[in-house]
Design a protein around this motif. Structure first.
Motif, mmCIF file in Angstrom:
data_model
loop_
_atom_site.group_PDB
_atom_site.id
_atom_site.type_symbol
_atom_site.label_atom_id
_atom_site.label_comp_id
_atom_site.label_asym_id
_atom_site.label_seq_id
_atom_site.Cartn_x
_atom_site.Cartn_y
_atom_site.Cartn_z
ATOM 1 N N VAL A 428 -8.727 -6.460 -9.391
ATOM 2 C CA VAL A 428 -9.001 -6.084 -8.008
ATOM 3 C C VAL A 428 -10.286 -6.778 -7.570
ATOM 4 O O VAL A 428 -11.244 -6.890 -8.339
ATOM 5 N N THR A 429 -10.299 -7.245 -6.340
ATOM 6 C CA THR A 429 -11.480 -7.899 -5.773
ATOM 7 C C THR A 429 -11.707 -7.377 -4.367
ATOM 8 O O THR A 429 -10.764 -6.972 -3.675
ATOM 9 N N GLN A 430 -12.973 -7.402 -3.944
ATOM 10 C CA GLN A 430 -13.311 -6.905 -2.616
ATOM 11 C C GLN A 430 -13.655 -8.055 -1.682
ATOM 12 O O GLN A 430 -14.434 -8.946 -2.036
ATOM 13 N N ASN A 431 -13.060 -8.033 -0.505
ATOM 14 C CA ASN A 431 -13.381 -9.013 0.525
ATOM 15 C C ASN A 431 -14.786 -8.714 1.049
ATOM 16 O O ASN A 431 -15.031 -7.625 1.562
ATOM 17 N N HIS A 436 -12.330 -4.682 2.324
ATOM 18 C CA HIS A 436 -11.039 -4.225 1.810
ATOM 19 C C HIS A 436 -10.830 -4.737 0.386
ATOM 20 O O HIS A 436 -11.409 -5.749 -0.028
ATOM 21 N N TRP A 437 -9.960 -4.043 -0.339
ATOM 22 C CA TRP A 437 -9.686 -4.377 -1.729
ATOM 23 C C TRP A 437 -8.361 -5.096 -1.857
ATOM 24 O O TRP A 437 -7.329 -4.641 -1.318
ATOM 25 N N SER A 438 -8.396 -6.227 -2.543
ATOM 26 C CA SER A 438 -7.191 -7.001 -2.820
ATOM 27 C C SER A 438 -6.758 -6.710 -4.252
ATOM 28 O O SER A 438 -7.538 -6.886 -5.197
ATOM 29 N N SER A 440 -4.362 -7.592 -7.300
ATOM 30 C CA SER A 440 -3.500 -8.645 -7.851
ATOM 31 C C SER A 440 -2.487 -8.017 -8.808
ATOM 32 O O SER A 440 -2.863 -7.307 -9.743
ATOM 33 N N SER A 445 2.206 -11.300 -6.652
ATOM 34 C CA SER A 445 2.018 -10.615 -5.377
ATOM 35 C C SER A 445 0.650 -9.937 -5.313
ATOM 36 O O SER A 445 -0.007 -9.719 -6.329
ATOM 37 N N THR A 446 0.233 -9.626 -4.099
ATOM 38 C CA THR A 446 -1.033 -8.919 -3.891
ATOM 39 C C THR A 446 -0.829 -7.796 -2.878
ATOM 40 O O THR A 446 0.054 -7.862 -2.023
ATOM 41 N N GLU A 448 -3.256 -5.066 -0.309
ATOM 42 C CA GLU A 448 -4.586 -4.895 0.264
ATOM 43 C C GLU A 448 -4.740 -3.478 0.791
ATOM 44 O O GLU A 448 -3.820 -2.899 1.367
ATOM 45 N N THR A 449 -5.925 -2.917 0.569
ATOM 46 C CA THR A 449 -6.192 -1.552 1.030
ATOM 47 C C THR A 449 -7.678 -1.367 1.284
ATOM 48 O O THR A 449 -8.511 -2.025 0.655
#
Length: 657
Positions: A428-431, A436-438, A440, A445-446, A448-449
């Motif tokens: 998981v990575t944060q923009n 928001h959290w992406s 993987s 697929s990904t 986002e939340t």
């Protein structure tokens, strides 16, 4: 911890079908017009009808200083349902040191048939006299009652909330002077904000002066009936943070209320967190790597509902006790027919002298009431178990067993919960811009939340955001055998292991405990070890299984360095190291208004070891409260005890990071 004394039901007499406290020689309500007095003093005194009608926020918090018969609560509930927005939640917080028994409560509430719907829910959910916070959910989650069974000052010192309206109630100051004091008034001020109001039936001078000193502007207004005056007040000070001793444990909600949340991991912790959020009207997507939910540590056939009570009152013991009572209430609501759980009680046997001494010390020093835990002889233990027992021990009336997988299925059977299986998360990575959290997912697929909760037990450490956590997997194997032709066990029995009463003519018992081997193959030597543990507590049943071919399963528990769960907002590790670096020099350093920095929108609920059935659900409530800025369902000391940031702080003090 602030409390360990037993909670006793109120001693009362009846006068014209009205309860009278023998402790305080005072009536619980006005005989002729109890409801009318409640409406005049507390509902109108706080202008609640207008405030409910015009409410823009998602919640409203009322706090009260004496629950009594629950009349004020039921009146506020009815007004809320009639006038508040349907998507908003009323949190009603009250305290009672001497709660009425359920029978006395039922009798008292017959006075008001117009409150019957709320009264029937309250009576059904009404907690046993167990010290601590009890969160009761009524009306499909629209009403949340937090009933604190303890001394009022202790209770409000441990409450973490922002109160909108106070009901300053209780027996008259002349009858109960211990409650009406400056220290309690100080807590009222601490928990108030600039728009907070207060109402009380008394206009006594020392009450007015005490409230003014903590920041309330006082107005004397006409009282009810023969009472010439009462107090209506408004808080006029900005909230102060000068009381904060451990700023790193503060929960600061800055994000808006979420419409949707993603949770990774569909065991007890994940399913319970999903349920807690869905009950608050929030859509949840639950991601699970396996083909079904509850396949890892939550996949055992049966698990014990068991609070490990310590020799000395501490956070772990109180969390276990609060969690046990919470899980029991949840099970009664989800499964009133007891198809997936058994309210059987639990025997903890002293199979050696060390354990016997520990139990004796615990009973003597913690003063747990007999309704929580009591000493039993080997003879009484045999009668309770339904099979020969050769050791004394203690019996927990509120213990029992539950099918973890079936509980998970009940929890996620909610219109706002969507389950996605076969979904393996790789990172998981944060923009940095949107925050928001992406997510993987293996396969490319990904998702986002804006809000993400990690409930993946020991695998949480594979995510970079939680690599610092001191967690580890512990292998455990349970054994399964037919119960046909064997003694019918009537209660859960624990020694070094446990066995539950038969479910579907099958016994489940165990379990092994292996820190160093993560192989999940079923082993005969582990079955043999489980049989040895069983023989120490129930030789009759163990002997009958000596030649039986056993089946079983193995899974991992997730343990933490201090054996407490991890639940709450994810700390920003680097920011904590920087902001609280002076702890390496002076552990008592006072940080001036230092708001802790968290990874926005990221939360965690893991580390429940073998107690996930009693700590997973209550920690789900803690996560939901933290995310939404709600009053917490347990004492602040317990919220701090499970805070994910605690290990960073401990290691800074130890100079190990």
């Amino acid at each position: 911890m602030p409390h360990s004394a037993p909670i006793r039901n109120a001693a009362i007499t009846w006068k014209e079908d009205t309860p009278v406290s023998t402790e305080f020689d005072d009536m619980y309500f006005n005989i002729q017009a109890g409801l009318a007095e409640c409406e005049h003093v507390f509902l109108n005194g706080n202008n609640l009808k207008e405030r409910f009608t015009n409410l823009k926020a998602s919640q409203f918090v009322i706090a009260e200083t004496g629950f009594g018969t629950g009349l004020n609560f039921l009146a506020a509930r009815q007004l809320w349902l009639e006038h508040a927005p349907e998507n908003a939640c009323l949190h009603f917080i009250s305290v009672e040191k001497f709660p009425l028994s359920q029978d006395d409560l039922t009798q008292a509430l017959k006075h008001w048939p117009e409150l019957k719907d709320g009264a029937s829910q309250l009576i059904r959910l009404y907690p046993q006299p167990v010290p601590g916070f009890h969160r009761l959910s009524l009306d499909g989650g629209r009403i949340q009652l937090t009933l604190m069974l303890m001394d009022a000052l202790d209770a409000y010192s441990q409450l973490e909330a922002r109160v909108d309206a106070w009901f300053l109630d209780g027996f008259a100051p002349s009858k109960n002077p211990e409650m009406w004091n400056e220290r309690l008034f100080s807590q009222l001020g601490r928990l108030s904000k600039e728009t907070t109001t207060l109402a009380t039936f008394t206009a006594a001078g020392f009450v007015r002066r005490g409230l003014q000193e903590v920041g309330f502007d006082i107005e004397k207004v006409p009282g009810f009936g023969r009472k010439r005056e009462m107090i209506s007040a408004r808080f006029s000070l900005a909230p102060s943070r000068s009381h904060v001793k451990a700023p790193w444990f503060e929960h600061t909600k800055t994000q808006p209320r979420p419409n949707a949340v993603v949770i990774i991991g569909a065991g007890i912790a994940g399913c319970a967190t999903a349920y807690a959020l869905a009950q608050r009207g929030i859509a949840v997507t639950l991601l699970e790597r396996s083909e079904q939910i509850a396949q890892a540590g939550s996949g055992n056939r049966q698990g014990a509902l068991y609070a490990k009570l310590p020799v000395d009152h501490n956070a772990q013991g109180q969390l276990h006790l609060s969690g046990l009572m919470h899980t029991r209430r949840q099970l009664k609501q989800l499964d009133p027919q007891s198809k997936i759980w058994g309210d059987s009680g639990l025997l903890q046997l002293a199979t050696n002298e060390k354990e016997h001494k520990r139990q004796q010390n615990m009973l003597a020093r913690t003063q747990f009431d007999g309704n929580i835990i009591r000493e039993v002889s080997a003879e009484e233990a045999s009668r309770l178990a339904g099979s020969t027992v050769s050791h004394p021990g203690v019996f927990m009336e509120y213990g029992g067993w539950v099918s973890p997988q079936d509980l998970c299925l009940r929890l996620v059977d909610h219109p706002l919960i969507s389950v996605q299986t076969h979904t393996q998360v790789s990172g998981v990575t944060q923009n940095p811009e949107t925050k928001h959290w992406s997510i993987s997912v293996k396969g490319g697929s990904t998702l986002e939340t804006g809000y993400l909760v990690i409930c993946t037990a020991a695998e949480a450490k594979q995510l970079t955001q939680f690599v610092h956590l001191p967690i580890k997997p512990i292998r455990g194997q349970t054994s399964i055998a037919s119960a046909s032709g064997r003694p019918a066990l009537k209660t859960v029995v624990c020694g070094d292991g446990y066995i539950s009463p038969a479910r579907e003519a099958t016994y489940c018992f165990g379990a092994t405990f292996d820190l160093h081997d993560l192989d999940l193959d079923i082993r005969e030597e582990d079955h043999h070890a489980n049989l040895g543990k069983l023989h120490a507590v129930l030789p009759e049943i163990a002997n009958s299984l000596a030649t039986e071919e056993l089946t079983g399963r193995a899974a991992y528990r997730c343990s933490t360095a201090d054996y407490l769960p991890i639940a709450g907002p994810a700390p920003d590790y680097e920011a904590f190291l920087s902001d609280y670096a002076k702890l390496r020099i002076d552990r008592k350093w006072k940080f001036a208004d230092s708001q802790p920095k968290h990874l926005e929108g990221l939360f965690i609920n893991i580390g429940h070891g073998s107690k996930g059935l009693i700590t997973g659900p209550i920690c789900g409530e803690i996560v939901a409260a933290s995310m939404l800025g709600e009053p917490f369902p347990v004492e602040k000391s317990l919220v701090d005890a499970v805070n994910p940031a605690r290990f960073i702080i401990k290691n800074l003090i130890r100079k190990s990071i």
